[in-house]
Design a protein around this motif. Structure first.
Motif, PDB file in Angstrom:
ATOM      1  N   PRO A  28       0.791  -1.251   0.000  1.00 28.96           N
ATOM      2  CA  PRO A  28       0.000   0.000   0.000  1.00 28.96           C
ATOM      3  C   PRO A  28       0.813   1.286   0.000  1.00 28.96           C
ATOM      4  CG  PRO A  28      -0.873  -1.571   1.599  1.00 28.96           C
ATOM      5  CD  PRO A  28       0.424  -2.133   1.106  1.00 28.96           C
ATOM      6  N   GLU A  29       1.988   1.293   0.612  1.00 27.37           N
ATOM      7  CA  GLU A  29       2.818   2.496   0.694  1.00 27.37           C
ATOM      8  C   GLU A  29       4.087   2.264  -0.129  1.00 27.37           C
ATOM      9  OE1 GLU A  29       1.914   5.364   2.224  1.00 27.37           O
ATOM     10  OE2 GLU A  29       0.009   4.383   2.686  1.00 27.37           O
ATOM     11  N   ILE A  30       4.180   2.948  -1.266  1.00 26.35           N
ATOM     12  CA  ILE A  30       5.339   2.793  -2.147  1.00 26.35           C
ATOM     13  C   ILE A  30       5.893   4.160  -2.534  1.00 26.35           C
ATOM     14  CG2 ILE A  30       4.595   0.562  -3.054  1.00 26.35           C
ATOM     15  CD1 ILE A  30       3.539   2.002  -5.557  1.00 26.35           C
ATOM     16  N   LEU A  31       7.079   4.136  -3.121  1.00 28.15           N
ATOM     17  CA  LEU A  31       7.662   5.354  -3.671  1.00 28.15           C
ATOM     18  C   LEU A  31       8.486   4.977  -4.896  1.00 28.15           C
ATOM     19  CD1 LEU A  31      10.945   5.526  -3.014  1.00 28.15           C
ATOM     20  CD2 LEU A  31      10.112   6.098  -0.752  1.00 28.15           C
ATOM     21  N   PHE A  32       8.763   5.983  -5.715  1.00 25.33           N
ATOM     22  CA  PHE A  32       9.620   5.808  -6.881  1.00 25.33           C
ATOM     23  C   PHE A  32      10.911   6.569  -6.676  1.00 25.33           C
ATOM     24  CE2 PHE A  32       5.622   4.902  -9.072  1.00 25.33           C
ATOM     25  CZ  PHE A  32       5.997   3.853  -9.900  1.00 25.33           C
ATOM     26  N   PRO A  44      12.492   3.789 -13.676  1.00 26.03           N
ATOM     27  CA  PRO A  44      12.185   4.270 -12.333  1.00 26.03           C
ATOM     28  C   PRO A  44      12.004   3.051 -11.433  1.00 26.03           C
ATOM     29  CG  PRO A  44      10.237   4.413 -13.700  1.00 26.03           C
ATOM     30  CD  PRO A  44      11.351   3.916 -14.576  1.00 26.03           C
ATOM     31  N   MET A  45      12.654   3.046 -10.308  1.00 25.11           N
ATOM     32  CA  MET A  45      12.582   1.926  -9.386  1.00 25.11           C
ATOM     33  C   MET A  45      11.465   2.185  -8.382  1.00 25.11           C
ATOM     34  SD  MET A  45      15.043   0.173 -10.659  1.00 25.11           S
ATOM     35  CE  MET A  45      15.653  -1.028  -9.514  1.00 25.11           C
ATOM     36  N   CYS A  46      10.670   1.164  -8.141  1.00 28.88           N
ATOM     37  CA  CYS A  46       9.529   1.260  -7.237  1.00 28.88           C
ATOM     38  C   CYS A  46       9.827   0.419  -6.000  1.00 28.88           C
ATOM     39  CB  CYS A  46       8.281   0.749  -7.968  1.00 28.88           C
ATOM     40  SG  CYS A  46       6.772   0.858  -7.009  1.00 28.88           S
ATOM     41  N   TYR A  47       9.743   1.047  -4.823  1.00 33.81           N
ATOM     42  CA  TYR A  47      10.100   0.371  -3.576  1.00 33.81           C
ATOM     43  C   TYR A  47       8.982   0.523  -2.548  1.00 33.81           C
ATOM     44  CZ  TYR A  47      14.866   0.948  -5.400  1.00 33.81           C
ATOM     45  OH  TYR A  47      15.992   0.928  -6.182  1.00 33.81           O
ATOM     46  N   PRO A  48       8.910  -0.422  -1.584  1.00 30.92           N
ATOM     47  CA  PRO A  48       8.044  -0.165  -0.434  1.00 30.92           C
ATOM     48  C   PRO A  48       8.578   1.084   0.273  1.00 30.92           C
ATOM     49  CG  PRO A  48       8.766  -2.473  -0.467  1.00 30.92           C
ATOM     50  CD  PRO A  48       9.570  -1.739  -1.505  1.00 30.92           C
ATOM     51  N   ALA A  49       7.716   1.972   0.649  1.00 27.63           N
ATOM     52  CA  ALA A  49       8.143   3.254   1.227  1.00 27.63           C
ATOM     53  C   ALA A  49       8.993   3.069   2.481  1.00 27.63           C
ATOM     54  CB  ALA A  49       6.930   4.130   1.526  1.00 27.63           C
ATOM     55  N   MET A  95      16.008  -5.401 -10.458  1.00 24.31           N
ATOM     56  CA  MET A  95      16.166  -6.500  -9.497  1.00 24.31           C
ATOM     57  C   MET A  95      15.376  -6.281  -8.204  1.00 24.31           C
ATOM     58  SD  MET A  95      17.930  -9.390  -8.623  1.00 24.31           S
ATOM     59  CE  MET A  95      19.307  -9.417  -9.723  1.00 24.31           C
ATOM     60  N   PHE A  96      15.420  -5.079  -7.647  1.00 23.86           N
ATOM     61  CA  PHE A  96      14.767  -4.824  -6.365  1.00 23.86           C
ATOM     62  C   PHE A  96      13.486  -4.005  -6.509  1.00 23.86           C
ATOM     63  CE2 PHE A  96      19.319  -5.335  -5.493  1.00 23.86           C
ATOM     64  CZ  PHE A  96      19.247  -6.485  -4.716  1.00 23.86           C
ATOM     65  N   SER A  97      13.098  -3.693  -7.721  1.00 20.03           N
ATOM     66  CA  SER A  97      11.905  -2.887  -7.955  1.00 20.03           C
ATOM     67  C   SER A  97      10.658  -3.762  -7.884  1.00 20.03           C
ATOM     68  CB  SER A  97      12.009  -2.213  -9.328  1.00 20.03           C
ATOM     69  OG  SER A  97      10.913  -1.339  -9.513  1.00 20.03           O
ATOM     70  N   LYS A 104       5.969  -7.023 -16.848  1.00 20.96           N
ATOM     71  CA  LYS A 104       5.897  -5.660 -17.380  1.00 20.96           C
ATOM     72  C   LYS A 104       6.710  -4.812 -16.423  1.00 20.96           C
ATOM     73  CE  LYS A 104       1.300  -5.589 -15.449  1.00 20.96           C
ATOM     74  NZ  LYS A 104      -0.100  -5.609 -15.770  1.00 20.96           N
ATOM     75  N   ARG A 105       7.216  -3.706 -16.936  1.00 19.66           N
ATOM     76  CA  ARG A 105       8.075  -2.871 -16.096  1.00 19.66           C
ATOM     77  C   ARG A 105       7.839  -1.410 -16.413  1.00 19.66           C
ATOM     78  NH1 ARG A 105      12.709  -0.863 -18.509  1.00 19.66           N
ATOM     79  NH2 ARG A 105      13.051  -1.539 -20.627  1.00 19.66           N
ATOM     80  N   PHE A 106       8.196  -0.584 -15.452  1.00 21.06           N
ATOM     81  CA  PHE A 106       8.116   0.853 -15.650  1.00 21.06           C
ATOM     82  C   PHE A 106       9.266   1.310 -16.535  1.00 21.06           C
ATOM     83  CE2 PHE A 106       6.009   0.371 -11.462  1.00 21.06           C
ATOM     84  CZ  PHE A 106       4.773   0.911 -11.806  1.00 21.06           C
ATOM     85  N   LEU A 107       9.021   2.348 -17.304  1.00 21.98           N
ATOM     86  CA  LEU A 107      10.024   2.952 -18.169  1.00 21.98           C
ATOM     87  C   LEU A 107       9.810   4.455 -18.141  1.00 21.98           C
ATOM     88  CD1 LEU A 107      12.197   2.460 -20.507  1.00 21.98           C
ATOM     89  CD2 LEU A 107      10.277   2.854 -22.032  1.00 21.98           C
TER      90      LEU A 107
END
Length: 123
Positions: A28-32, A44-49, A95-97, A104-107
Motif C-alpha cells: 500500500p505504501e510505495i515510492l519511486f 524508475p525503481m519502485c520500492y516499499p516506502a 532487481m529490487f523494484s 511488465k516494467r516501468f520505463l
C-alpha cells in the motif's frame, strides 16, 4: 522562489497508473526513485516506502497517483529541462523494484519543457 511551475515534472500513462494500483494492492505504501545506474538509467525503481531511505540529495519531483517520485540531485541537473513520463513496457523490472516478476516494467520517457527551465522543487 517566486516562479511557479505550470507543467508537472512527472506524469504517468494510464498503463503506468494501472501497474501502480496493482502494486499498491500488495504494497500500500510505495515510492519511486529514478535510477541513475548504467543498466537501469531509464527505469524508475519502485520500492516499499518503508524499505527505501530518501537521501538528503534526493529531489522530490512530484507524485503520481499519490506515490512520491524522487531523483538524485545530480541526475536532476542533467534532466531539469525535461518532464518525465512514466510508462509501462513488456519485460522484467529492476532487481529490487516492485514491478519485477510482473512481466511488465516501468520505463521513463521524457519531453522537453516549453523552452524554460523549471525551478528546482522545494524539499
Amino acid at each position: 522562489m517566486d516562479e511557479q511551475v505550470t507543467e508537472q515534472r512527472v506524469l504517468a500513462t494510464d498503463a503506468a497508473l494501472e501497474l501502480i494500483r496493482e502494486i499498491k494492492r500488495d504494497y500500500p505504501e510505495i515510492l519511486f526513485h529514478q535510477s541513475g545506474g548504467c543498466c537501469d538509467g531509464s527505469s524508475p525503481m519502485c520500492y516499499p516506502a518503508n524499505d527505501y531511505i530518501v537521501g538528503d540529495t534526493d529531489v522530490k519531483l512530484g507524485e503520481i497517483d499519490g506515490v512520491p517520485f524522487y531523483i538524485h540531485q545530480s541526475q536532476y541537473e542533467v534532466w531539469k529541462h525535461t518532464q518525465l513520463i512514466i510508462d509501462v513496457v513488456k519485460g522484467r523490472g529492476g532487481m529490487f523494484s516492485l514491478d519485477n516478476g510482473r512481466e511488465k516494467r516501468f520505463l521513463t520517457r521524457s519531453k522537453l519543457f516549453n523552452g524554460e527551465v523549471c525551478p528546482l522543487p522545494a524539499r
